[in-house]
Design a protein around this motif. Structure first.
Motif, PDB file in Angstrom:
ATOM      1  N   THR A  72       9.043  -4.299  16.008  1.00  0.00           N
ATOM      2  CA  THR A  72      10.395  -4.825  16.031  1.00  0.00           C
ATOM      3  C   THR A  72      10.729  -5.419  14.672  1.00  0.00           C
ATOM      4  OG1 THR A  72      10.186  -5.362  18.375  1.00  0.00           O
ATOM      5  CG2 THR A  72      11.942  -6.455  17.155  1.00  0.00           C
TER       6      THR A  72
ATOM      7  N   THR B 258      22.945  -4.318  17.732  1.00  0.00           N
ATOM      8  CA  THR B 258      21.931  -4.023  16.706  1.00  0.00           C
ATOM      9  C   THR B 258      21.442  -5.298  16.026  1.00  0.00           C
ATOM     10  OG1 THR B 258      23.555  -3.693  14.925  1.00  0.00           O
ATOM     11  CG2 THR B 258      22.979  -1.770  16.279  1.00  0.00           C
TER      12      THR B 258
ATOM     13  N   SER C 216      16.026  -3.901  19.214  1.00  0.00           N
ATOM     14  CA  SER C 216      15.498  -2.840  18.354  1.00  0.00           C
ATOM     15  C   SER C 216      15.866  -1.452  18.835  1.00  0.00           C
ATOM     16  CB  SER C 216      13.968  -2.956  18.299  1.00  0.00           C
ATOM     17  OG  SER C 216      13.401  -2.617  19.558  1.00  0.00           O
ATOM     18  N   ASP C 217      15.840  -0.511  17.908  1.00  0.00           N
ATOM     19  CA  ASP C 217      16.082   0.891  18.244  1.00  0.00           C
ATOM     20  C   ASP C 217      14.980   1.426  19.152  1.00  0.00           C
ATOM     21  OD1 ASP C 217      18.351   0.875  16.700  1.00  0.00           O
ATOM     22  OD2 ASP C 217      17.388   1.744  14.931  1.00  0.00           O
ATOM     23  N   GLU C 218      13.755   0.920  18.960  1.00  0.00           N
ATOM     24  CA  GLU C 218      12.634   1.389  19.780  1.00  0.00           C
ATOM     25  C   GLU C 218      12.834   1.027  21.253  1.00  0.00           C
ATOM     26  OE1 GLU C 218      11.228   0.962  15.593  1.00  0.00           O
ATOM     27  OE2 GLU C 218      12.373  -0.286  16.993  1.00  0.00           O
TER      28      GLU C 218
ATOM     29  N   LEU D 154      15.703   0.526  22.783  1.00  0.00           N
ATOM     30  CA  LEU D 154      16.805   1.356  23.291  1.00  0.00           C
ATOM     31  C   LEU D 154      16.318   2.770  23.582  1.00  0.00           C
ATOM     32  CD1 LEU D 154      19.836   1.516  23.917  1.00  0.00           C
ATOM     33  CD2 LEU D 154      20.216   2.095  21.510  1.00  0.00           C
ATOM     34  N   ALA D 155      15.511   3.326  22.688  1.00  0.00           N
ATOM     35  CA  ALA D 155      14.994   4.683  22.874  1.00  0.00           C
ATOM     36  C   ALA D 155      14.113   4.781  24.114  1.00  0.00           C
ATOM     37  CB  ALA D 155      14.216   5.119  21.632  1.00  0.00           C
TER      38      ALA D 155
ATOM     39  N   ARG E  50      16.306   4.974  27.095  1.00  0.00           N
ATOM     40  CA  ARG E  50      17.007   6.258  27.209  1.00  0.00           C
ATOM     41  C   ARG E  50      16.172   7.274  27.978  1.00  0.00           C
ATOM     42  NH1 ARG E  50      21.696   6.298  24.618  1.00  0.00           N
ATOM     43  NH2 ARG E  50      22.007   5.046  22.723  1.00  0.00           N
TER      44      ARG E  50
END
Length: 379
Positions: A2, A276, A280-282, A284-285, A288
């Motif tokens: 993160t 954002t 973190s993008d991780e 969220l991924a 998904r």
């Protein structure tokens, strides 16, 4: 890892929870819950899939309309479709739902037209529908207040001997509010026929759920003396089953239930938020991969249905709903300024009349202060 400055929604996400369709679409058997969804054949599951697709499209259109200046604000629900559809489709015609501001999917399932979903967010009306026509209260902005409204309504149902129930929708952040805890106390004490439906989407605006709950939210039910159920909120079938079960318990004198639907808010808290800055993008991924729509589609494909036809039907329904939403947003007339005082109270009172008079004088200070003459002030 993160990035510095970002948080993670540290919470007991992997703690046991009810699941009937896993994230790759496999059907899991549960002897206790399977009877509650025995009527859900491939056609019924396809109908639930259509609901999910339509609601996600409505949500995307609402965001676009806000970005284009047609709405003042929009609270996105992407990622939470299964929690809303599964619970709303469990409701009986006489049950009454009390939503927060994010339950567009519940409103859709209760028959609210696309136009009704945006009236308040465009500022043209305090609410977009008749609560009694849809058995759905107006959206509540005050965090957690609707839990008290639902409990009071449910206590009234019990006193009248009605065979119906109330449902209160709220997020994980609302569980830290006094209103929700007070509602749980009253519901438990008076065996009110109410279901508390918490959508744990992991973020109370910018604060992770782990900051306010060191254990699963459903476990809090023990302290109030009512059952708590933790369900995969991205599994529409499991949500439908546990909500039907809880509603049956409520209607038959068993009292309240707390449901924690574990899901995730894929977008911002509202269109005024930038997620954002705090997640973190991780993370969220990873969520998904648990997409509620994808898993139902995978289940339908494994069942051997005509997936192309199902997709075409869902897409067409979503296109129609989005077109209706956009047409409504761009076609709504601005209300008369003084109409802001209409429907505030059931009966006229001097406090409201003083406000009306002062606002009329204020508007009269500007050129073109239409609708503020003596007749309008006296109305």
């Amino acid at each position: 890892m993160t990035p510095p400055g970002l948080q993670t929604a540290k919470a007991p996400t992997e703690a046991p929870m009810v699941q009937l369709i896993d994230q790759v679409g496999d059907r899991r058997r549960d002897p206790a819950l399977d009877p509650w969804v025995a009527d859900i054949d491939d056609a019924a599951l396809a109908a639930l899939y259509r609901d999910l697709v339509v609601i996600r499209r409505i949500d995307a259109e609402g965001i676009a309309l806000q970005r284009q200046g047609e709405l003042g604000l929009w609270p996105p629900l992407a990622g939470q479709e299964a929690a809303q559809v599964g619970s709303a489709r469990a409701l009986g015609a006489d049950d009454f739902a009390f939503p927060s501001y994010r339950e567009h999917g519940v409103a859709w399932c209760r028959g609210v037209a696309p136009e009704g979903l945006l009236l308040a967010w465009r500022g043209t009306a305090p609410s977009g529908w008749d609560p009694y026509a849809h058995r759905l209260a107006v959206p509540q902005i005050i965090i957690g207040a609707q839990a008290l409204h639902a409990t009071g309504y449910a206590m009234g149902l019990a006193w009248e001997g009605a065979e119906s129930a109330a449902v209160a929708y709220f997020g994980d952040g609302a569980t830290s509010e006094g209103d929700v805890n007070e509602a749980l106390v009253f519901a438990a004490s008076f065996r009110a026929p109410v279901v508390f439906f918490c959508q744990n989407n992991h973020w109370a605006i910018s604060e992770p759920v782990g900051l306010q709950s060191a254990q699963p939210i459903a476990a809090r039910a023990d302290g109030f003396g009512i059952p708590g159920v933790r369900v995969d909120g991205n599994d529409v079938l499991a949500v439908l089953a546990v909500t039907r079960q809880a509603l049956h318990r409520a209607r038959t004198g068993g009292g309240a239930t707390l449901i924690e639907a574990v899901t995730y808010r894929m977008g911002p808290h509202t269109t005024a938020d930038d997620p954002t800055r705090y997640r973190s993008d991780e993370e969220l991924a990873a969520w998904r991969e648990r997409d509620p729509i994808a898993r139902v589609r995978a289940r339908l494909e494994a069942s051997g249905v005509d997936l192309a036809a199902v997709d075409a039907d869902a897409t067409a329904a979503a296109d129609r709903a989005a077109a209706e939403l956009r047409a409504a947003a761009t076609g709504l007339a601005d209300p008369a300024p003084m109409s802001v005082f209409d429907h505030v109270y059931a009966e006229p009172n001097s406090h409201l009349e003083r406000q009306r008079e002062r606002y009329a004088r204020y508007l009269g200070m500007f050129d073109g202060g239409a609708g503020t003459g003596p007749q309008e002030v006296a109305r």
